[in-house]
Design a protein around this motif. Structure first.
Motif, PDB file in Angstrom:
ATOM      1  N   TRP A  93       0.813  -1.219   0.000  1.00 24.36           N
ATOM      2  CA  TRP A  93       0.000   0.000   0.000  1.00 24.36           C
ATOM      3  C   TRP A  93       0.840   1.260   0.000  1.00 24.36           C
ATOM      4  O   TRP A  93       0.437   2.290  -0.544  1.00 24.36           O
ATOM      5  N   ILE A  94       2.023   1.202   0.603  1.00 22.60           N
ATOM      6  CA  ILE A  94       2.923   2.353   0.525  1.00 22.60           C
ATOM      7  C   ILE A  94       3.301   2.600  -0.931  1.00 22.60           C
ATOM      8  O   ILE A  94       3.373   3.743  -1.385  1.00 22.60           O
TER       9      ILE A  94
ATOM     10  N   LEU B 163       0.572   4.509  -2.928  1.00 20.80           N
ATOM     11  CA  LEU B 163       0.594   5.958  -2.687  1.00 20.80           C
ATOM     12  C   LEU B 163       1.788   6.602  -3.389  1.00 20.80           C
ATOM     13  O   LEU B 163       1.660   7.657  -4.022  1.00 20.80           O
TER      14      LEU B 163
ATOM     15  N   SER C 134       1.292   6.656  -7.205  1.00 19.07           N
ATOM     16  CA  SER C 134       0.274   7.623  -7.614  1.00 19.07           C
ATOM     17  C   SER C 134       0.893   9.001  -7.813  1.00 19.07           C
ATOM     18  O   SER C 134       0.633   9.686  -8.812  1.00 19.07           O
ATOM     19  N   VAL C 135       1.736   9.392  -6.880  1.00 22.05           N
ATOM     20  CA  VAL C 135       2.378  10.706  -6.967  1.00 22.05           C
ATOM     21  C   VAL C 135       3.382  10.745  -8.117  1.00 22.05           C
ATOM     22  O   VAL C 135       3.418  11.689  -8.915  1.00 22.05           O
TER      23      VAL C 135
ATOM     24  N   LEU D  50      -4.611  10.510  -4.761  1.00 17.24           N
ATOM     25  CA  LEU D  50      -4.396   9.947  -3.434  1.00 17.24           C
ATOM     26  C   LEU D  50      -5.712   9.830  -2.677  1.00 17.24           C
ATOM     27  O   LEU D  50      -5.965   8.841  -1.977  1.00 17.24           O
TER      28      LEU D  50
ATOM     29  N   VAL E 171      -7.507   6.783  -3.873  1.00 12.90           N
ATOM     30  CA  VAL E 171      -6.941   5.541  -3.327  1.00 12.90           C
ATOM     31  C   VAL E 171      -7.424   5.332  -1.893  1.00 12.90           C
ATOM     32  O   VAL E 171      -7.812   4.216  -1.510  1.00 12.90           O
ATOM     33  N   VAL E 172      -7.427   6.403  -1.098  1.00 13.27           N
ATOM     34  CA  VAL E 172      -7.889   6.299   0.291  1.00 13.27           C
ATOM     35  C   VAL E 172      -9.378   5.927   0.323  1.00 13.27           C
ATOM     36  O   VAL E 172      -9.800   5.096   1.145  1.00 13.27           O
TER      37      VAL E 172
END
Length: 423
Positions: free
Chosen positions: A202-203, A206, A209-210, A233, A236-237
């Motif tokens: 999951w890290i 994120l 995505s950036v 982001l 995703v959350v």
């Protein structure tokens, strides 16, 4: 440069089918490597002129050196210690690597095979994961992998390739559905990872995505890029909260509580974060005790199990026997000492440095940049996954790293043969 005509019409279809099934059909991740390698070996004549020299011309020397050092150290060490044949299986994908590159260069499949193969695999992973977790109520989705962590982490890899295909691999002449399908693949890959309950990936979601938004929208003003990255982001959350609580939200909460308990009291309170922190602590001590020779494969299993039982005093409710550190680099260090750690770093850094060098040769070409970035980010992802699982100790990770990186390298060689890099 956006399309490559192949003299082997069956090649992209058969290869694409194998790519699509890597997470949902047993053994397809290995069959993909074997099929490409066999095809490349059959057409090995002229390999030096077709592969070796062009790869050096675009800056791939670190990639070959990294693999060579890793294989040479590993095989030599294995022979010295008299390890069983199963030990050497870890180096098979690296031996196949040159033939995989040769297969793609010989067959010249359309580059869309890379993007659509990954997107289809991600969509299937998302569908199978949903079926397992939401319909069969199996809990953490695992596809056909024997470990849910591998399923979740490799789904992130597929999502990454799909997303880069959507931004860098589609042009105005392509059908509109193609980019939409690749975006769907990216979303489904992320969804599959969330359903796996694997926090290690999951890290990466994120982070990717950036990075992706920043690269794809590089011509936009930075304020707009920050806004879009924030929106991605947020999406995703939101997806994390849509997944069953036991798979995402509750696992994050339990992991944070476990980390807090370990740092405060040193206790192992759950089977994810706190146990890993204790393993890493003991592994560092093992490396300090035998920094040059390591404990060997069998010796490390016995020693880490012994140390964990002495320190945890049975506090971990899972019981059983702890055989690995669940950390790629620490595992290499306790088994074969600092030299073993160095060989792993040679492999990872060689790949990363090589693809970064290649990318710099034609930064104005979107497709070139996209494919080179896929190769580099494969390494970044594996390094991040390796913080919580032994990547180079598992077949699915090894075959995925080598096969997909070699696919990227092969396409870059093909691109260069069609048009020289800009200077």
């Amino acid at each position: 440069m956006e399309k490559i005509d192949t003299p082997y019409r069956y090649f992209p279809w058969f290869t694409g089918a194998l790519m699509a099934g890597v997470l949902v059909v047993p053994g397809f991740y290995a069959l993909l490597s074997l099929w490409l390698a066999l095809f490349g070996a059959w057409h090995v004549r002229g390999w030096t002129q077709r592969i070796w020299r062009p790869s050096l011309a675009i800056g791939a020397m670190p990639i070959w050196v990294g693999m060579a050092v890793y294989v040479l150290f590993g095989v030599t060490t294995g022979l010295f210690h008299g390890y069983k044949a199963a030990y050497f299986e870890a180096y098979v994908p690296m031996f196949l690597a040159p033939f995989i590159v040769n297969a793609v260069v010989v067959a010249r499949p359309p580059v869309k095979m890379l993007w659509l193969g990954a997107a289809t695999a991600a969509v299937l992973a998302g569908l199978v994961g949903s079926y397992q977790s939401l319909y069969l109520l199996m809990g953490r989705a695992g596809g056909v992998m024997n470990n849910v962590i591998m399923f979740g982490d490799l789904a992130v890899v597929l999502a990454m390739v799909s997303a880069f295909g959507a931004f860098f691999g589609v042009n105005d002449a392509d059908p509109k559905w193609m980019r939409r399908f690749m975006f769907l693949g990216a979303a489904m890959g992320v969804w599959a990872s969330l359903l796996s309950g694997s926090k290690g990936g999951w890290i990466s979601i994120l982070m990717l995505s950036v990075i992706l938004v920043w690269m794809a929208l590089r011509h936009w003003h930075w304020v707009r890029r920050v806004a879009v990255a924030g929106a991605v982001l947020g999406g995703v959350v939101a997806a994390a909260f849509l997944a069953p609580p036991d798979l995402v939200v509750n696992r994050i909460s339990q992991g944070l509580q476990g980390a807090s308990a370990w740092f405060t009291t040193g206790q192992i309170t759950e089977g994810s974060v706190s146990i890993r922190l204790e393993k890493w602590k003991q592994a560092i001590g093992m490396v300090a005790d035998k920094p040059l020779t390591g404990w060997t494969t069998e010796g490390s299993v016995i020693e880490i199990d012994k140390r964990l039982r002495q320190t945890s005093a049975g506090a971990y409710p899972g019981g059983g026997r702890w055989t690995q550190t669940e950390n790629d680099l620490l595992q290499a260090a306790i088994v074969h000492g600092v030299p073993g750690l160095a060989s792993c770093l040679f492999l990872y850094i060689g790949f990363l440095w090589g693809f970064i060098r290649i990318r710099q040769q034609d930064v104005q070409n979107a497709l070139w940049v996209g494919v080179a970035a896929v190769g580099a980010l494969l390494v970044v992802l594996m390094l991040e996954f390796g913080l919580s699982v032994v990547v180079l100790g598992r077949n699915a990770f090894r075959h995925t790293l080598i096969a997909w990186a070699m696919l990227a390298l092969a396409y870059l060689i093909l691109f260069r043969s069609q048009r020289p890099a800009q200077k």
